[in-house]
Design an enzyme around this catalytic site. Structure first.
Site, PDB file in Angstrom:
ATOM      1  N   CYS A   1      51.430  41.921  30.707  1.00 46.62           N
ATOM      2  CA  CYS A   1      52.386  42.928  31.294  1.00 46.62           C
ATOM      3  C   CYS A   1      51.579  43.828  31.855  1.00 46.62           C
ATOM      4  O   CYS A   1      50.327  43.968  31.637  1.00 46.62           O
ATOM      5  CB  CYS A   1      52.683  43.567  29.847  1.00 46.62           C
ATOM      6  SG  CYS A   1      53.817  42.382  28.900  1.00 46.62           S
TER       7      CYS A   1
ATOM      8  N   TRP B   1      55.777  40.458  30.495  1.00 42.35           N
ATOM      9  CA  TRP B   1      55.628  39.003  30.622  1.00 42.35           C
ATOM     10  C   TRP B   1      56.076  38.559  29.206  1.00 42.35           C
ATOM     11  O   TRP B   1      55.357  38.862  28.236  1.00 42.35           O
ATOM     12  CB  TRP B   1      54.029  38.857  30.659  1.00 42.35           C
ATOM     13  CG  TRP B   1      53.609  37.360  30.742  1.00 42.35           C
ATOM     14  CD1 TRP B   1      54.069  36.617  32.170  1.00 42.35           C
ATOM     15  CD2 TRP B   1      53.144  36.143  29.860  1.00 42.35           C
ATOM     16  NE1 TRP B   1      53.496  35.431  31.889  1.00 42.35           N
ATOM     17  CE2 TRP B   1      53.001  35.019  30.712  1.00 42.35           C
ATOM     18  CE3 TRP B   1      52.732  36.538  28.856  1.00 42.35           C
ATOM     19  CZ2 TRP B   1      52.377  34.080  30.276  1.00 42.35           C
ATOM     20  CZ3 TRP B   1      52.177  35.260  28.135  1.00 42.35           C
ATOM     21  CH2 TRP B   1      52.025  34.046  28.918  1.00 42.35           C
TER      22      TRP B   1
ATOM     23  N   ASN C   1      52.216  47.086  26.333  1.00 41.36           N
ATOM     24  CA  ASN C   1      51.737  45.877  26.604  1.00 41.36           C
ATOM     25  C   ASN C   1      51.187  45.650  24.905  1.00 41.36           C
ATOM     26  O   ASN C   1      50.816  46.497  24.446  1.00 41.36           O
ATOM     27  CB  ASN C   1      50.359  45.735  27.313  1.00 41.36           C
ATOM     28  CG  ASN C   1      51.156  46.355  28.818  1.00 41.36           C
ATOM     29  OD1 ASN C   1      52.262  46.383  29.068  1.00 41.36           O
ATOM     30  ND2 ASN C   1      49.851  46.484  29.706  1.00 41.36           N
ATOM     31  N   GLY C   2      51.239  44.143  24.540  1.00 40.81           N
ATOM     32  CA  GLY C   2      50.567  44.022  23.210  1.00 40.81           C
ATOM     33  C   GLY C   2      51.564  43.334  22.429  1.00 40.81           C
ATOM     34  O   GLY C   2      52.703  43.054  22.944  1.00 40.81           O
TER      35      GLY C   2
ATOM     36  N   LYS D   1      41.199  24.278  38.818  1.00 39.20           N
ATOM     37  CA  LYS D   1      41.992  24.769  39.983  1.00 39.20           C
ATOM     38  C   LYS D   1      42.896  24.039  40.389  1.00 39.20           C
ATOM     39  O   LYS D   1      43.905  24.510  40.778  1.00 39.20           O
ATOM     40  CB  LYS D   1      40.631  25.016  41.059  1.00 39.20           C
ATOM     41  CG  LYS D   1      39.546  25.824  40.938  1.00 39.20           C
ATOM     42  CD  LYS D   1      40.191  27.306  41.153  1.00 39.20           C
ATOM     43  CE  LYS D   1      40.645  27.960  39.653  1.00 39.20           C
ATOM     44  NZ  LYS D   1      39.773  28.710  38.847  1.00 39.20           N
TER      45      LYS D   1
ATOM     46  N   GLU E   1      46.135  23.974  38.086  1.00 34.31           N
ATOM     47  CA  GLU E   1      46.997  25.559  37.793  1.00 34.31           C
ATOM     48  C   GLU E   1      47.460  26.238  38.886  1.00 34.31           C
ATOM     49  O   GLU E   1      48.593  26.528  38.855  1.00 34.31           O
ATOM     50  CB  GLU E   1      45.742  26.490  37.082  1.00 34.31           C
ATOM     51  CG  GLU E   1      44.674  26.909  38.163  1.00 34.31           C
ATOM     52  CD  GLU E   1      43.873  28.203  37.569  1.00 34.31           C
ATOM     53  OE1 GLU E   1      44.254  28.835  36.633  1.00 34.31           O
ATOM     54  OE2 GLU E   1      42.744  28.288  37.980  1.00 34.31           O
TER      55      GLU E   1
ATOM     56  N   GLU F   1      36.010  22.414  36.294  1.00 29.67           N
ATOM     57  CA  GLU F   1      36.565  23.701  37.231  1.00 29.67           C
ATOM     58  C   GLU F   1      37.423  23.199  38.369  1.00 29.67           C
ATOM     59  O   GLU F   1      38.561  23.897  38.561  1.00 29.67           O
ATOM     60  CB  GLU F   1      35.324  24.678  37.519  1.00 29.67           C
ATOM     61  CG  GLU F   1      35.927  25.751  38.579  1.00 29.67           C
ATOM     62  CD  GLU F   1      36.764  26.878  37.792  1.00 29.67           C
ATOM     63  OE1 GLU F   1      37.003  26.824  36.824  1.00 29.67           O
ATOM     64  OE2 GLU F   1      37.156  27.594  38.746  1.00 29.67           O
TER      65      GLU F   1
ATOM     66  N   ARG G   1      49.430  39.988  38.030  1.00 32.12           N
ATOM     67  CA  ARG G   1      48.929  39.885  36.627  1.00 32.12           C
ATOM     68  C   ARG G   1      49.850  38.849  36.014  1.00 32.12           C
ATOM     69  O   ARG G   1      49.644  38.221  35.009  1.00 32.12           O
ATOM     70  CB  ARG G   1      48.891  40.930  35.837  1.00 32.12           C
ATOM     71  CG  ARG G   1      47.548  41.993  36.304  1.00 32.12           C
ATOM     72  CD  ARG G   1      47.949  43.178  35.727  1.00 32.12           C
ATOM     73  NE  ARG G   1      47.819  43.381  34.412  1.00 32.12           N
ATOM     74  CZ  ARG G   1      46.542  43.616  33.648  1.00 32.12           C
ATOM     75  NH1 ARG G   1      45.656  43.918  34.274  1.00 32.12           N
ATOM     76  NH2 ARG G   1      46.600  43.694  32.313  1.00 32.12           N
TER      77      ARG G   1
ATOM     78  N   HIS H   1      33.733   4.760  28.814  1.00 33.71           N
ATOM     79  CA  HIS H   1      34.215   5.061  27.391  1.00 33.71           C
ATOM     80  C   HIS H   1      35.844   5.219  27.197  1.00 33.71           C
ATOM     81  O   HIS H   1      36.120   5.728  26.516  1.00 33.71           O
ATOM     82  CB  HIS H   1      33.288   5.942  26.866  1.00 33.71           C
ATOM     83  CG  HIS H   1      31.862   5.814  26.690  1.00 33.71           C
ATOM     84  ND1 HIS H   1      31.324   4.940  25.996  1.00 33.71           N
ATOM     85  CD2 HIS H   1      30.932   6.482  27.302  1.00 33.71           C
ATOM     86  CE1 HIS H   1      29.942   5.083  26.168  1.00 33.71           C
ATOM     87  NE2 HIS H   1      29.806   5.962  27.087  1.00 33.71           N
TER      88      HIS H   1
ATOM     89  N   LYS I   1      47.144  36.940  34.733  1.00 40.63           N
ATOM     90  CA  LYS I   1      45.832  36.966  35.434  1.00 40.63           C
ATOM     91  C   LYS I   1      44.703  37.497  34.145  1.00 40.63           C
ATOM     92  O   LYS I   1      43.737  37.052  34.010  1.00 40.63           O
ATOM     93  CB  LYS I   1      45.641  38.347  36.239  1.00 40.63           C
ATOM     94  CG  LYS I   1      44.408  38.437  37.023  1.00 40.63           C
ATOM     95  CD  LYS I   1      43.706  37.192  37.790  1.00 40.63           C
ATOM     96  CE  LYS I   1      42.321  37.467  38.231  1.00 40.63           C
ATOM     97  NZ  LYS I   1      41.783  36.114  38.623  1.00 40.63           N
TER      98      LYS I   1
HETATM   99  C1  F6R Z   1      41.563  30.229  35.879  1.00 40.13           C
HETATM  100  C2  F6R Z   1      41.464  31.296  35.229  1.00 40.13           C
HETATM  101  C3  F6R Z   1      41.477  31.497  33.766  1.00 40.13           C
HETATM  102  C4  F6R Z   1      40.524  32.614  33.343  1.00 40.13           C
HETATM  103  C5  F6R Z   1      40.456  32.933  31.745  1.00 40.13           C
HETATM  104  C6  F6R Z   1      39.278  33.884  31.275  1.00 40.13           C
HETATM  105  O1  F6R Z   1      41.415  30.078  37.113  1.00 40.13           O
HETATM  106  O2  F6R Z   1      41.344  32.265  35.869  1.00 40.13           O
HETATM  107  O3  F6R Z   1      40.970  30.525  33.078  1.00 40.13           O
HETATM  108  O4  F6R Z   1      38.912  32.535  33.771  1.00 40.13           O
HETATM  109  O5  F6R Z   1      41.687  33.240  31.514  1.00 40.13           O
HETATM  110  O6  F6R Z   1      39.484  35.188  31.813  1.00 40.13           O
HETATM  111  P1  F6R Z   1      38.469  36.139  31.856  1.00 40.13           P
HETATM  112  O7  F6R Z   1      37.309  35.677  32.691  1.00 40.13           O
HETATM  113  O8  F6R Z   1      38.954  37.568  32.510  1.00 40.13           O
HETATM  114  O9  F6R Z   1      37.834  36.414  30.462  1.00 40.13           O
END
Ligand code: F6R
Length: 608
Positions: free
Chosen positions: A2, A74, A100-101, A485, A488, A481, A27, A504, A603
């Site tokens: 949000c 959201w 928010n929250g 990527k 997601e 990672e 976000r 394994h 985000k």
């Molecule tokens: C993936 C991504 C998330 C963040 C995670 C932690 O591309 O962006 O996995 O890395 O939500 O977020 P932060 O770094 O803001 O604590």
């Protein structure tokens, strides 16, 4: 997640609020709304879907009011619908509130309110706040919010206006970010500076359990106990154009291409080439304890966690410190037991991730020292840790983290190098490391120059539904990672594995329709990785290798080779991850995905 935007001043609020909402789109959200006060009338509009829908609804309306609040939601409690979108109102529609929250005791509060005749019009937890503030209001909006704060449990960043208090916005925070923007004859508030940076770079961060009253004449901040707070303004480094696409089709691609500059920003002013020692001013408050420390726990989530996993190997190589890396969401529920003088390093882009915040609070209770590696200046993690290092990477708008990962890796290396130079590394090793770090931005440009080739590789494989990413040691977190990527943003199923685990179990998956991305630079794991590639090729699995320039052996074995320049073992992750980012980006583009705003993702994850 949000988003909140508020304006009070002398200009029309509607366009400023809409512009602010657009800056928060990245976000993630599923509905939006705004309320603008015109004298004693409040215009309120809400819609599901995109902000453009809200804009269409109000475009032709001449709304003159100069005070307003706006929100992107959201959904957590109640589906995305107009009734559940914010602003939420009390029964008499005096109070308009955005939040928010999560209000944890909303069930109890709702039942109590319903018993005394309040009729609810949404399924949200937020609506209880609007009713409570209305009941607590006796002419002073500040006071009504303060009384309500004492009645609710849970987290909130909220903003509220009252029909009979024109020209006033009251905001409050507990566990969800809220920043006040200071202008001339106008003030702003938002959950993210990106919403205000076009209008002001002077900000004040509200702390937990504080509230503020905003008018065009100024702001007053006070605590939940009605104590007045004096707080100096801070200057935000971000420029408005940081939040623009500048000719790139997506923020993710723009941020991938910014990465040479991201490394420069992370090392600028922090290297002493002659001494072979980095300078990190932000850790000076804890330096005496830190240099004696022999046990570090890194806590983080998602991509930041994978940066921590690389950091473990780097610390173990360069220092005498033992390192554990933990997912913050697991760490916070563990029975913690540390040796004395343990340092917790929280890694977070946003500095607001709920699990990471909870993890450091729990570690603090158990006596650990806290440090942060954070991008957003003034964020909760940066303020709740004793010391830290900022990424200085500017805003990251694409939901999938790219440039911040690179920045986190660079900073972890600087920290390990600094500690290592005080523990076991020679001057020669320090000088060599700084030379190699300084070469990274130009080396990264060489990787980015292969974008067209990487796009062609993605075109070859993007229709395949299952991918494997393999690496060893420093390459293992990069495999995880890379897989993250890809899944997601393209929604292709991908697994990141330690290559030594193949026998394994995962090797059973290999077939001609499962591409493997092998992270195989010329480091200490090179020969072992070649063996893994042999095993895959003997089962006719296609292999895309990310390998060091001039590695002829790999060219004979792999189907496609993306080359990276030669560097030190522990710096290879910084170069190897970039082809993974580009592969994911191009696959997602071929599949027509919403790259900057992948489905179901936000985000900044400020709720558990
Ligand atoms: C993936 C991504 C998330 C963040 C995670 C932690 O591309 O962006 O996995 O890395 O939500 O977020 P932060 O770094 O803001 O604590």
């Amino acid at each position: 997640m949000c988003g909140i935007v508020c304006y009070v001043g002398k200009k029309k609020a509607k366009p400023i609020l809409l512009e602010g909402l657009k800056r928060l789109e990245y976000r993630g959200y599923d509905s939006a709304g705004l309320a603008v006060q015109d004298g004693n009338h409040i215009h309120c509009f809400r819609t599901t879907g995109k902000i453009i829908e809200l804009e269409k609804k109000i475009n032709d309306l001449d709304i003159c009011g100069t005070t307003g609040i706006a929100h992107t939601r959201w959904a957590t409690h109640g589906e995305p619908s107009e009734a559940n979108a914010h602003p939420q109102m009390d029964q008499d529609e005096n109070i308009f509130l955005i939040h928010n929250g999560i209000i944890e005791n909303y069930h109890t509060l709702k039942k109590r309110l319903e018993k005394s005749g309040t009729v609810f019009r949404s399924e949200t937890d937020t609506e209880v706040l609007a009713h409570l503030i209305a009941l607590n209001f006796d002419g002073n909006l500040d006071e009504a919010v303060r009384k309500t704060m004492a009645q609710v449990e849970g987290t909130f960043g909220l903003a509220v206006i009252h029909r009979h208090k024109p020209g006033e916005v009251v905001v409050a925070r507990r566990g969800s970010p809220l920043i006040i923007g200071i202008g001339k004859d106008e003030n702003f508030a938002a959950s993210d500076v990106a919403a205000m940076v076009r209008y002001t770079n002077k900000v004040i961060h509200l702390n937990d359990n504080e509230l503020a009253s905003l008018s065009d004449e100024g702001i007053t901040i006070s605590t939940a106990q009605a104590k007045t707070v004096e707080r100096a303004t801070e200057t935000v480094e971000w420029q408005p154009e940081d939040a623009e696409l500048n000719g790139f089709p997506h923020f993710m691609l723009k941020e991938i291409f910014e990465q040479p500059e991201t490394i420069r920003n992370a090392i600028r002013g922090r290297l002493e080439p002659g001494e072979g020692v980095p300078k990190l001013g932000g850790i000076m408050p804890v330096w005496e304890k830190l240099k004696e420390c022999r046990h570090v726990v890194i806590v983080a989530c998602g991509t930041s966690y994978y940066a921590g996993c690389v950091g473990r190997y780097t610390f173990e190589k360069l220092t005498e410190i033992g390192v554990e890396v933990e997912l913050a969401s697991e760490f916070r529920y563990r029975k913690l037991n540390f040796p004395p003088n343990t340092f917790i390093i929280a890694i977070s882009q946003s500095g607001e991730t709920a699990d990471t915040l909870a993890a450091i609070r729990e570690a603090k209770r158990k006596g650990a020292h806290l440090m942060g590696i954070v991008n957003v200046v003034g964020s909760s993690i940066s303020r709740e840790t004793e010391a830290g290092i900022y990424c200085h990477a500017g805003p990251e708008i694409g939901v999938a983290s790219t440039k911040i990962f690179i920045s986190q890796l660079t900073i972890l290396t600087l920290l390990a190098l600094l500690l290592g130079r005080h523990q076991k590394l020679s001057l020669t090793e320090g000088v060599e490391a700084i030379k190699a770090l300084s070469a990274l931005p130009d080396q990264l440009k060489r990787v980015l120059a292969q974008d067209n080739y990487i796009q062609a590789v993605a075109e070859k494989y993007y229709r395949w539904n299952n991918w494997l990413f393999l690496g060893r040691k420093y390459g293992y977190p990069i495999a995880m990672e890379g897989a993250l990527k890809l899944k997601e943003i393209s929604y292709i199923h991908a697994e990141g594995y330690a290559a030594g685990e193949m026998k394994h179990g995962p090797i059973a998956l290999i077939n001609p329709e499962m591409p493997t991305v092998a992270i195989v630079p010329k480091d200490s794991m090179h020969e072992k990785m070649l063996n893994n590639i042999h095993e895959i090729k003997s089962r006719r699995g296609p292999v895309i290798a990310i390998a060091t320039e001039g590695d002829e052996k790999i060219k004979e074995m792999a189907d496609d080779v993306i080359e990276i320049p030669q560097t030190l073992d522990y710096l290879y992750p910084i170069l190897c991850v970039v082809p993974c980012q580009l592969l994911a980006y191009h696959c997602a583009r071929f599949l027509n995905r919403e790259i900057d705003k992948p489905r179901n993702l936000a985000k900044s994850v400020t709720v558990e």
